[in-house]
Structures are given as C-alpha cells and as structure tokens.
Design a protein around this motif. Structure first.
Motif, PDB file in Angstrom:
ATOM      1  N   ILE A   1       0.845  -1.192   0.000  1.00  0.00           N
ATOM      2  CA  ILE A   1       0.000   0.000   0.000  1.00  0.00           C
ATOM      3  C   ILE A   1       0.876   1.236   0.000  1.00  0.00           C
ATOM      4  CG2 ILE A   1      -1.877   1.224   1.168  1.00  0.00           C
ATOM      5  CD1 ILE A   1      -2.613  -1.378   2.569  1.00  0.00           C
ATOM      6  N   TYR A   2       0.577   2.158  -0.923  1.00  0.00           N
ATOM      7  CA  TYR A   2       1.286   3.431  -0.992  1.00  0.00           C
ATOM      8  C   TYR A   2       0.280   4.574  -0.929  1.00  0.00           C
ATOM      9  CZ  TYR A   2       5.550   0.981  -2.401  1.00  0.00           C
ATOM     10  OH  TYR A   2       6.660   0.163  -2.433  1.00  0.00           O
ATOM     11  N   ASP A   3       0.759   5.680  -0.437  1.00  0.00           N
ATOM     12  CA  ASP A   3      -0.079   6.884  -0.345  1.00  0.00           C
ATOM     13  C   ASP A   3       0.101   7.717  -1.606  1.00  0.00           C
ATOM     14  OD1 ASP A   3      -1.626   8.992   0.441  1.00  0.00           O
ATOM     15  OD2 ASP A   3      -0.694   9.223   2.404  1.00  0.00           O
ATOM     16  N   SER A   4      -1.016   8.227  -2.137  1.00  0.00           N
ATOM     17  CA  SER A   4      -0.953   9.076  -3.335  1.00  0.00           C
ATOM     18  C   SER A   4      -0.683  10.533  -2.986  1.00  0.00           C
ATOM     19  CB  SER A   4      -2.277   9.000  -4.097  1.00  0.00           C
ATOM     20  OG  SER A   4      -3.293   9.647  -3.369  1.00  0.00           O
ATOM     21  N   TYR A   5      -0.924  10.904  -1.755  1.00  0.00           N
ATOM     22  CA  TYR A   5      -0.790  12.291  -1.297  1.00  0.00           C
ATOM     23  C   TYR A   5      -1.675  13.239  -2.106  1.00  0.00           C
ATOM     24  CZ  TYR A   5       3.342  10.514   1.111  1.00  0.00           C
ATOM     25  OH  TYR A   5       4.197   9.787   1.918  1.00  0.00           O
TER      26      TYR A   5
END
Length: 858
Positions: free
Chosen positions: A95-99
């Motif tokens: 899981i990564y954050d798109s900001y």
C-alpha cells in the motif's frame, strides 16, 4: 542495479519525499494506491479568535481514511485464513499513499510495479513479478493517473472511488469500479426531490471538471421533471497565498448566495474532500463580513463525499451536517472487522507506516520512539481506543469506501480462484503468476459473482461497474461534535420500477431550524385546487402566479398547469376544485311550476267545457244559431283539447308523450285557428250576401266552413305525418344547457319540421287576423268580427313573444314557456270570442232574440 542492455545512464536518481507504506508478504501481491495524507500547500486555514487566520504548509492526515487501509488488511487476513478461496496460496499487499498529488501518484504506481527500492525514469528495471492487481484510487484524477500507467502493463485496476473523467486523450483504459453506476445516484437524487416536492433547489459543486459534468448531466433531466435551480455555485478547490483574499471574498459571496436564497434545499456534489470545504465555507461568517447569516438548510450530499474532517477542524461546530441527507455507497459490517480495528495500535504491527502518522495526530500524543527534542506533549501509551474518537475522525463501522476496498480484494481473490479452478492455469502456473499474465485476470473479473461475508452480492456489469445501489442516510449531529448515521432509504436498481426508490420519512430528523417539520423548498407557494400555474416572464418555470380556473372548469389538485372540465354528469363547485353530481330534473307535477300550470290547464279546460255545455243547452237561441253552431262546437272542442294537450308537456318524458305532444298541439291548434278563420270568412260573406244583387249567397253555408276547417287542418296533419315518419321526436337527456342540472326532455327530432308546424299555424293566425281586421267595421249585428280580431291579436302577440322567450330559456323552463303560450293563446281565443256571448246568454237573455240580431246601425 540490473537494466536492459540497450538502456543507458541507469544511475540517474529521482529524489522523493519520505513514503508512507504498508507491506505484507505473500505468494501474490495486491497493490493499492490510497489517500491518507494530503500535501496542504498554503491552504490550511486555522480559525482562532485572535489573531486573524494564518497560512501553513505541511502534510495533514485525513484520519478517517485510515479505515480504508484497515479494510484492505482485514480482507487479506480473512482470505488467507479461508482455505476455500485460495488453497496453498497466500495474498500479500503493498500500500502506498498518493498524497493526492499527480507526481507522487505516478511515483507510487511505478514503485508497485518495481521490485527495487528505487526508480529509473524511462526505464523498466526489475518489474514486480507477482503483482496481480492494483486497488485505487479515491479521487477520479488520482485513479486516472494510476490507470494511465497500468494500461501499459494490462494489470487490472479496481477503483474504490469515483470514476475518472474520460476524454479523447484517454481511450480504452480498462478498470473496474467498486461503486455503483453514477446514473443510479442521479435518478435517486431526482426521486428524493420529487418525493418531498422540492422543486426550487440550489446546487453547490466543486470548481472542477467533475462538478461541471454533474451539472450538464442533471440539468436537463431535472428541468423536465419540474425541478429548477435557484443558484449554481462553484466552490474553489485550491488557493495560494496571493489568492487568499479573493478566496475569502468568493467564499463570502457563495455563503451569501446560499443563505439568502429561498431554496431550503441545497444539493452538494463534490469529492471526498468536499466536506472540509463545506465546513470551511459556512465558517466564513466568523471571520468575514457576510450579509446573510447561516440559516437552516437541508443539505443533500452525494456518495462521492466522505464525511471527513481535518484535525484542525476538531472543535468546529458540526451543526451544519445535522439533518443532512446523504447518498452513500451501500455498506455492511463484515463480521470481525470492529474487533480487528479495536486491536489496532502502533505496537501491533511494525509494517504499517501509516499508523505512525495517524495515531499521534488523532490522539494528540507522541510515539515512544520519538526523539526527546520532538516531544511536544503527552506520550502515546498504545492503549488509546479508536472507538473513543469522534465519528467525523474515525468510525468503527465500515464506511462506503472501505467496504468497496474490502469487496475489491475479495473480487480479485475470487477471480484468482476462478483461474485456479479452470484449465487455463495449473496450480504451479498460478504460483508463478507474473504481471505479464495479468491480462488474463480481466476475463475472470468481468464474470465474477459472489456473496461476501456480510451477505451482499458482488458482481460487475458489462462496463465493469458494480451492480449495486445506494443507501440514503440521515446524518444526526451530537453535542460532543460527533454524529451518527440513520438509514432512511435505498436506491435498488434491481428492484421493480416502483420500488427502486424507497424512503422512511418517519425516521428522518430535520435540521433544527425547521422544528422537525418537513421543509419546503419551492419558488412559489403551491397553487391551491381551483387555480392553475401561470409562468412569470423572465423567471424559471418553477416561479409562477396562481390564477383561478375559468368558468366551467376545475383543478382538483395542487400546482396544476391546466384546468379541465367535469364529466357531463357533473358540474364545478363554487371554488372550482371538485365536481358535484348534477341533479336530474324535468317539469314534474310535484313541483310548484308544474303544479300551477296543471291547475291552469285543468281550470281552462273546465271553463271551456262549461261554455260548451252552455252553448249546447241554448243551442236553439238566436245568438247560438247566428254564430254557426257547428263551427262554435268544433272551436270549443278544439280549445278544450288545446288546454288538455298542455298536460302532455308535464312529467318525465316518455316515448308516447314525446311522439304526441308537439303533433297534437300542432293539429289541435290548427283546427282551432281554422275554425276561427272559417267563422271570420263566414261573417264577411254573410254581410256581403245581404247586399242587393250579391252573388255571395251561394257561398254561405256549412259546406264552405267545413271545407275550410278540413282543408287547413289536413295540411297540418300532413306536415305532422311527414315529421313522424322522417324524424320523430324521442326522449333525450340534455347535460349541457344547464350548469347544475341534467334535463330530461323530448328531442324534437327535426327542428325544421317543428318550425314548419309553427310557421303554418302562424300563417293561419295571420290570415284570420287580417280577414277579421278588414271586417271590423261591419254593422254591430255582425260584431263577432271585432271579437275575432281582438282574439287573433292576442293569439299572434302570445306566439310572437313565444319565439324569443323560448330561445332565451333553458331546460325545463323551455317547456314551461311553451305550455304558457299554449294556455295563454287558447285562453285568449276562449275569452275574446265566447265571453261576450256567454254574457248575453247568461246575464242578458233579453238581448238573445232575433230583433236584436237584425237591428241595423242607423
């Protein structure tokens, strides 16, 4: 680092900011691009009493979005624990954050595709071999950024937020949408507005492409269904320091427009962050001059909007959301999710990089591994409870977007299960599943259909959209700045047409401004029954004047555009708002008018009989002999029947009465007038015969008189026979001449034949009057000509008056006019001709002698 042989300068590095990630190993990996933190550049507004607002720049956690991450981790945990779905395989996730930023979204997507910790621009180096699908993103534009890259590798993308806006530059992007088709939401909004008759509404959208698309999509359809827009305001999405003052002024204008409008209902179409903007806009009166202070409004919010709040809005009033109606992606609580969330704390998992930002900010504490110089308050103990947070920051029940992520993970797992169960891939092939093979997953994703652990069916339509509906939620604010949701309705596209939209009005709590009464949102008060709407020039069609219905028409409902006539058997009431049954009427013997006419007819008939009896008793007297006894008897008998035939006109019309009354009247009156004509001619001839040498003596006698009577009568009989044969009268119902009555009448069949009868009778009367008028100066012994002249004058006057009177009356009064004319004209003949003779016979018998009759005027 290993690169393809033809690529060069692989050592170039792209610097990035620290990444927030969450990894869990597995045989197959599901990637995710989520929204958790936002880079708020020059747009965080901290409201305080003193000093004025300041502007900051930092990363800000959106607390509620942490549940989306937990939903994915929980779904993977459940699947790995279920041997029925993927036996001998484990799922992992990255899981990564798109900001909420294009550059960082592209960066996160490329990281998901790479097995290395660094990226080389324009090179494909060490692609992640076991990535099978990516879930994300929340905002349409973020999803489009992800889709643009994934389209190159044909890796399935499952979107848990709004659908990206497609254009000519982005054709053919294959993704799956875990939210229902947006057209269902548009139809649900319209159904909600029409259900409460909210036809004058305001619209607030974000100033972006999605907002404009929404307005274009609903404007025409809503207008066709009678909904008008009081205003369409666009809330700014981004600001900079240089634009801050303009931002405040624009926000003040929007606030003024909303609060100054007559529209009590405002539809807000926004994105996941729009609730923050809405709360900010309505907080403006605290710092900016706003003419119209906040008032109660019923806010209708779309499913794209998440009820979120930034931490700096912790102490802001939540009154704005109280009583709001919100569409929401249908969600349920999978068993065990609340327990899974309750056990979450920073020490429970080391791989979760998101919790290290989330936990300190929501609980206002510092983690134990924070350096001493960074400690600014209380230390986090790890015993803080997520359930203690206000719902606007975190909910223990699964939200719509979290539920979509949960179902997305299961959809991918079931597609993998379908692959492993098919002949396409053996178990060994599945274990070595590369992202180059991910295109095969599309076929199975399109065809999946399963029931999740919460009991809801999950499947996609041919467009890759979730086949499901929306929930309709009532948001209730609490005194502790929190809120709770009340389920009040549903949009179910799979239900029968009449049950697609359902709502429970009794469960709704309205904004406090309306004192728990259903708000009205209309431009003009409803037009009451009995009136119709008339559009005002230059204003929307929802703004109108109310005008009364014209005479003879009604409107039995509110807000009608047209009045309509009642059925023939009904008539409008005084207020013209409903129809009253008409009274069936005819000239009857029981009513005063019919009874009076009957009495007159019988009285005149008796008097005529008395006169006839008197003449028959004194038939040998000179005065009777001199006036032609046979003609006198015939005239008296015809007058007797004239009076009696009037009775045929009274009572309910029947076939026999309708056939006889006009023909009997015409024939009998013709006989009477013929007798008068014969008497007149006889008088004239008798006088002329007394002159010396006159040849008229041979014409004097019964034969001439009888011939005149028979000829004139048979002409009328012939007319009546033709009438009866060609178009006979018949009973009829007149529903139109009288407003409040249904008149039972005799239809004459042929108006022309009826007129012929009257015209012929009139001709006889005019001839009789003319002959009698010419003979009025005969000697006194033949003064019957004077009486005949006067009687025919009365007769003609009555029937000349009959024509306009008959044409100007309606219903049973037309019959009464004809009866009156029959009685009056007959009485005129009886009185004017026979009264002088009866006077002599009964009161002056000495004058009833031959000497008096032969006396000449000296």
């Amino acid at each position: 680092m290993v690169c393809n042989a033809h690529r060069v300068r692989c050592s170039i590095r792209v610097p990035h900011p620290p990444l927030h990630t969450y990894h869990q190993a597995g045989d197959l990996i599901i990637g995710a691009v989520v929204s958790h933190l936002g880079i708020i550049t020059n747009s965080i507004i901290l409201f305080t009493e003193e000093p004025p607002p300041t502007l900051l720049e930092e990363l800000v956690v959106v607390p509620k979005y942490y549940q989306n991450i937990l939903a994915l981790a929980f779904a993977v945990k459940e699947i790995n624990a279920n041997p029925q779905i993927l036996p001998n395989l484990t799922l992992g996730f990255h899981i990564y954050d798109s900001y909420d930023n294009a550059r960082r979204t592209y960066h996160a997507t490329l990281l998901l595709l790479s097995a290395l910790k660094r990226l080389l621009p324009n090179y494909v180096c060490d692609i992640q071999q076991n990535l099978i699908a990516i879930i994300g993103g929340l905002e349409p534009q973020i999803s489009l950024y992800v889709a643009t890259i994934l389209d190159i590798y044909k890796i399935p993308q499952v979107i848990y937020g709004s659908t990206p806006v497609m254009n000519d530059k982005t054709p053919g992007l294959a993704f799956y949408q875990m939210v229902p088709q947006e057209a269902h939401q548009y139809a649900g909004i319209l159904s909600l507005l029409l259900h409460f008759k909210w036809t004058w509404i305001g619209i607030l959208i974000m100033d972006d492409e999605n907002g404009e698309r929404f307005v274009q999509a609903v404007f025409e359809e809503f207008s066709q269904k009678g909904v008008c827009f009081a205003f369409i305001e666009r809330a700014p999405k981004f600001i900079s320091v240089s634009q801050f003052n303009n931002m405040l002024q624009q926000g003040a204008k929007i606030c003024d427009s909303i609060m100054g409008s007559k529209a009590n209902t405002v539809l807000f179409y926004g994105d996941s962050y729009s609730m923050v903007v809405l709360r900010w806009l309505l907080y403006l009166p605290a710092i900016e001059h706003v003419v119209n202070q906040p008032k109660g409004r019923v806010w209708i919010m779309t499913a794209q909007m998440e009820l979120i709040s930034f931490l700096y809005q912790r102490y802001w009033d939540t009154e704005i959301i109280h009583g709001a109606l919100s569409f929401m992606i249908h969600s349920n609580d999978p068993p065990g999710f609340k327990t899974f969330a309750q056990r979450r704390n920073p020490s429970s998992t080391k791989e979760d990089g998101f919790i290290r930002d989330f936990w300190p900010q929501v609980f206002d504490c510092d983690l134990p591994n924070t350096t001493v110089s960074e400690v600014d308050g209380n230390m986090c103990t790890g015993k803080e409870k997520l359930e203690s947070l206000p719902e606007i920051f975190f909910e223990m029940s699964m939200t719509g977007h979290s539920y979509s992520i949960y179902n997305a993970v299961y959809a991918v797992a079931h597609a993998l299960h379908a692959i492993s169960s098919s002949r396409a891939l053996t178990e060994k092939r599945v274990l070595n599943f590369h992202n180059q093979d991910s295109w095969q997953l599309h076929h199975f994703l399109r065809g999946i259909s399963f029931n999740n652990t919460a009991g809801d069916e999950v499947s996609f339509n041919h467009n890759g959209e979730l086949v499901a509906g929306f929930d309709l939620i009532n948001l209730i604010a609490s005194v502790n700045k929190s809120f709770h949701r009340v389920h009040i309705g549903r949009i179910d596209p799979k239900a029968p047409p009449e049950q697609v939209f359902s709502i429970n009005e009794s469960a709704i709590t309205w904004p406090n401004w309306f004192n728990q009464t259903q708000p009205l949102s209309i431009c003009t008060e409803s037009c009451r029954p009995g009136s119709i709407k008339k559009a005002k020039d230059g204003e929307p069609f929802c703004c109108y004047d109310c005008i009364p219905c014209p005479v003879g028409k009604i409107s039995d409902q509110k807000d009608r555009n047209e009045c309509h006539k009642c059925k023939d058997e009904n008539y409008p009431n005084k207020n013209r708002d409903f129809c009253i049954p008409k009274i069936v009427t005819f000239l009857s013997y029981e009513e005063p008018l019919g009874l009076s006419l009957t009495c007159f007819a019988v009285s005149f008939a008796l008097n005529t009989a008395l006169v006839l009896g008197t003449f028959m008793k004194h038939h040998d007297t000179p005065i009777v002999i001199a006036n032609n006894r046979n003609l006198t008897y015939t005239l008296l008998i015809s007058l007797l029947f004239c009076f009696l035939c009037a009775l045929l006109f009274i009572g309910q019309p029947q076939n026999v009465a309708c056939l006889l009354r006009q023909t009997a009247f015409g024939v009998i009156f013709s006989v009477a007038v013929s007798c008068v004509l014969a008497k007149t001619i006889t008088v004239v001839l008798a006088f002329m015969a007394t002159k010396p040498g006159s040849r008229m003596r041979k014409w004097i006698g019964k034969r001439l008189a009888n011939s005149i009577v028979l000829f004139c009568s048979f002409v009328q009989v012939g007319i009546c026979i033709v009438w009866q044969v060609t178009s006979p009268p018949y009973p009829d119902v007149d529903m139109h001449s009288m407003t409040e009555e249904i008149v039972l009448e005799c239809n004459e069949g042929s108006v022309i034949m009826f007129c012929c009868v009257l015209i012929y009778m009139g001709c006889l009367a005019i001839i009789s009057f003319t002959v009698a008028f010419l003979a009025r100066k005969l000697p006194d012994s033949f003064n019957e000509a004077k009486f005949i002249t006067f009687s025919m004058l009365v007769f003609c006057s009555v029937w000349l008056s009959f024509i306009p009177s008959y044409l100007s009356t309606k219903g049973k009064y037309m019959v009464a006019v004809e009866i009156f004319s029959i009685l009056a004209s007959s009485a005129g003949l009886l009185v004017c001709i026979f009264a002088p003779k009866c006077y002599i016979i009964l009161l002056r018998p000495e004058m009833n002698n031959k000497d008096q009759l032969v006396r000449r005027k000296k």
